[in-house]
Design a protein around this motif. Structure first.
Motif, PDB file in Angstrom:
ATOM      1  N   UNK B  96       0.826  -1.206   0.000  1.00 27.31           N
ATOM      2  CA  UNK B  96       0.000   0.000   0.000  1.00 27.31           C
ATOM      3  C   UNK B  96       0.864   1.261   0.000  1.00 27.31           C
ATOM      4  N   UNK B  99       1.977   1.968  -3.356  1.00 24.82           N
ATOM      5  CA  UNK B  99       0.880   2.343  -4.241  1.00 24.82           C
ATOM      6  C   UNK B  99       0.446   3.775  -4.019  1.00 24.82           C
ATOM      7  N   UNK B 100       0.396   4.159  -2.767  1.00 22.83           N
ATOM      8  CA  UNK B 100      -0.112   5.485  -2.449  1.00 22.83           C
ATOM      9  C   UNK B 100       0.944   6.564  -2.658  1.00 22.83           C
ATOM     10  N   UNK B 124      -6.915   1.822  -7.594  1.00 22.13           N
ATOM     11  CA  UNK B 124      -7.153   2.267  -6.228  1.00 22.13           C
ATOM     12  C   UNK B 124      -7.999   3.547  -6.205  1.00 22.13           C
ATOM     13  N   UNK B 125      -7.680   4.455  -7.110  1.00 22.23           N
ATOM     14  CA  UNK B 125      -8.460   5.688  -7.153  1.00 22.23           C
ATOM     15  C   UNK B 125      -9.937   5.397  -7.407  1.00 22.23           C
ATOM     16  N   UNK B 128     -11.627   4.307  -4.331  1.00 24.47           N
ATOM     17  CA  UNK B 128     -11.930   5.420  -3.436  1.00 24.47           C
ATOM     18  C   UNK B 128     -13.161   6.188  -3.907  1.00 24.47           C
ATOM     19  N   UNK B 135     -12.670   2.205   0.988  1.00 23.76           N
ATOM     20  CA  UNK B 135     -11.577   3.164   1.157  1.00 23.76           C
ATOM     21  C   UNK B 135     -11.275   3.331   2.647  1.00 23.76           C
TER      22      UNK B 135
END
Lengths: 252, 252
Positions: B96, B99-100, B124-125, B128, B135
């Motif tokens: 994570x 990724x973030x 991932x976006x 969210x 999320x």
DNA sequence: CGCGGTTTTGAGAATCCTCAAAACCAGTGG
DNA sequence: CCACTGGTTTTGAGGATTCTCAAAACCGCG
């Protein structure tokens, strides 16, 4: 075991005039995000030096963003041994762990007068529903804290006392510089050697002797009850540390 | 410095038949969330014992949830000193941070054969945006990792060698039990004493002497290249550790 | 049987700790 | 202005912990 609820000061800094947001380190916000944050913010809280912001075991109804000042997160063992986990400075979100997972499992104390933006824990779900971008930002901040802890763990576990001290001070210095805590002058870090000891996992005596070496090598000064960094590059070299990346970060 | 991209196995475990999700430790999912996760999951990846899952410095396009097996997260210093940051086991989300925030700043290696659900970082976006609840779950998982690191830091900084060892093993045992890694038999933790040493920040020799004390007190066994816990309560008592809370957690 | 990885043991050395006291320093009250 | 106080920094010294070096023992596996 009661959480400090100091004077909720008047709102001196509406989000539109946030003194932090214009700094180059923070990513730009959509006007609409800014508007939302402005409603998300419930007020400001001033905490004086030495006072508790959040207390382990509590179930805080709030989370905070630091507007100005310094603090630290720590945990205690039953017999009083203290471990400082990280330092908090402007732009940091504190209390997220407690908000997301329930009860706080660490405490936060002010190192200097601390000015905080107050948010309500219960509003967090609404933020996730209406502003996925901000939700992502919050995850970003959590991941960032995780990174700092990873590096700290590496330090405690595998660096020598001298490397550890050099790393810690270089790290704090880098973070503080990134949020403009220096102004023009060299950053003055408002901590005692006891704080350093409790961060590095060393005794006070040995911490003193270690810091002394850094002073002899003219890498830092200790004065006015705090630490002034003279040679950040020298510190990084001793620690074998690359420094913070220069990527921009969100500010909630 | 190349990230392992082993055989993408056939999808043996569709999310609807996830072997993990029925466990009482995981919170229940809306059918609609489950359906989304099922599209979010891009496949499965098997990693053999000793192989790298993620490598520091890489920019991984994926993140993973552990379906089965054991692994660990670690960082290296330039001269090879290694610090293990945490262990990963079924239900854990890995990658994570990368990724973030971009590039990975730690590595992950398999301790046993590891079966992973593969997700794409770019999705991932979307998650969210469309599923705030999920999320929030991801933030929960990040906050949870942060908590574990906090406790680890406390251990390294302020616990004695014996307390540290007891804490580590009790902690791993508690986590493994929570996700049913025991079956009926006592949990067998597939680590060497070198892993323990690199987690506790001790030398291999001193780790051996410390573990030996735990064995003499009949708290653990060391056998078949791993550690078997005999007396979790005894370990917790030595460490002065409360144990994990029994709150339910999300599974992504 | 030999091999590599892991665990165990011994021994001297380095690091780090505790105890103790002195020095220093800012603030407070007389 | 000075004495007093509490917090912080500094120094010294002996002792405990932990380290490194080195070698042996053990063990599963080819």
């Amino acid at each position: 075991m009661t959480e400090r609820q100091g004077p909720r000061t008047a709102r001196r800094y509406p989000c539109e005039k946030c003194p932090l947001r214009p700094l180059p380190i923070f990513r730009e916000f959509e006007p609409q995000e800014l508007a939302f944050i402005s409603t998300f913010k419930k007020g400001e809280l001033a905490v004086e030096r030495g006072a508790a912001v959040l207390v382990e075991g509590n179930n805080s109804a709030h989370l905070y963003t630091v507007l100005s000042g310094w603090g630290f997160r720590y945990k205690l063992l039953e017999d009083g041994r203290r471990q400082i986990l990280n330092y908090v400075m402007p732009g940091d979100l504190i209390g997220l762990q407690g908000s997301v997972m329930g009860e706080m499992q660490h405490s936060v104390e002010a190192l200097s007068e601390l000015l905080l933006c107050v948010f309500e824990r219960d509003s967090l779900h609404g933020l996730y529903r209406s502003h996925p971008g901000l939700a992502y930002d919050i995850t970003w901040l959590a991941a960032s804290e995780e990174r700092m802890l990873d590096e700290n763990l590496l330090s405690l576990g595998r660096r020598t006392a001298l490397e550890r001290a050099a790393y810690l001070i270089a790290f704090i210095h880098a973070r503080a510089s990134a949020v403009g805590l220096n102004g023009k002058k060299p950053v003055q870090i408002p901590i005692t050697q006891q704080h350093v000891a409790d961060t590095l996992g060393l005794s006070l005596v040995h911490t003193n002797k270690t810091l002394r070496k850094l002073m002899e090598r003219k890498l830092i000064h200790w004065r006015d009850g705090g630490c002034a960094v003279i040679d950040p590059d020298g510190l990084r070299a001793i620690a074998g540390w690359e420094g913070l990346g220069e990527s921009r970060r969100p500010l909630v």
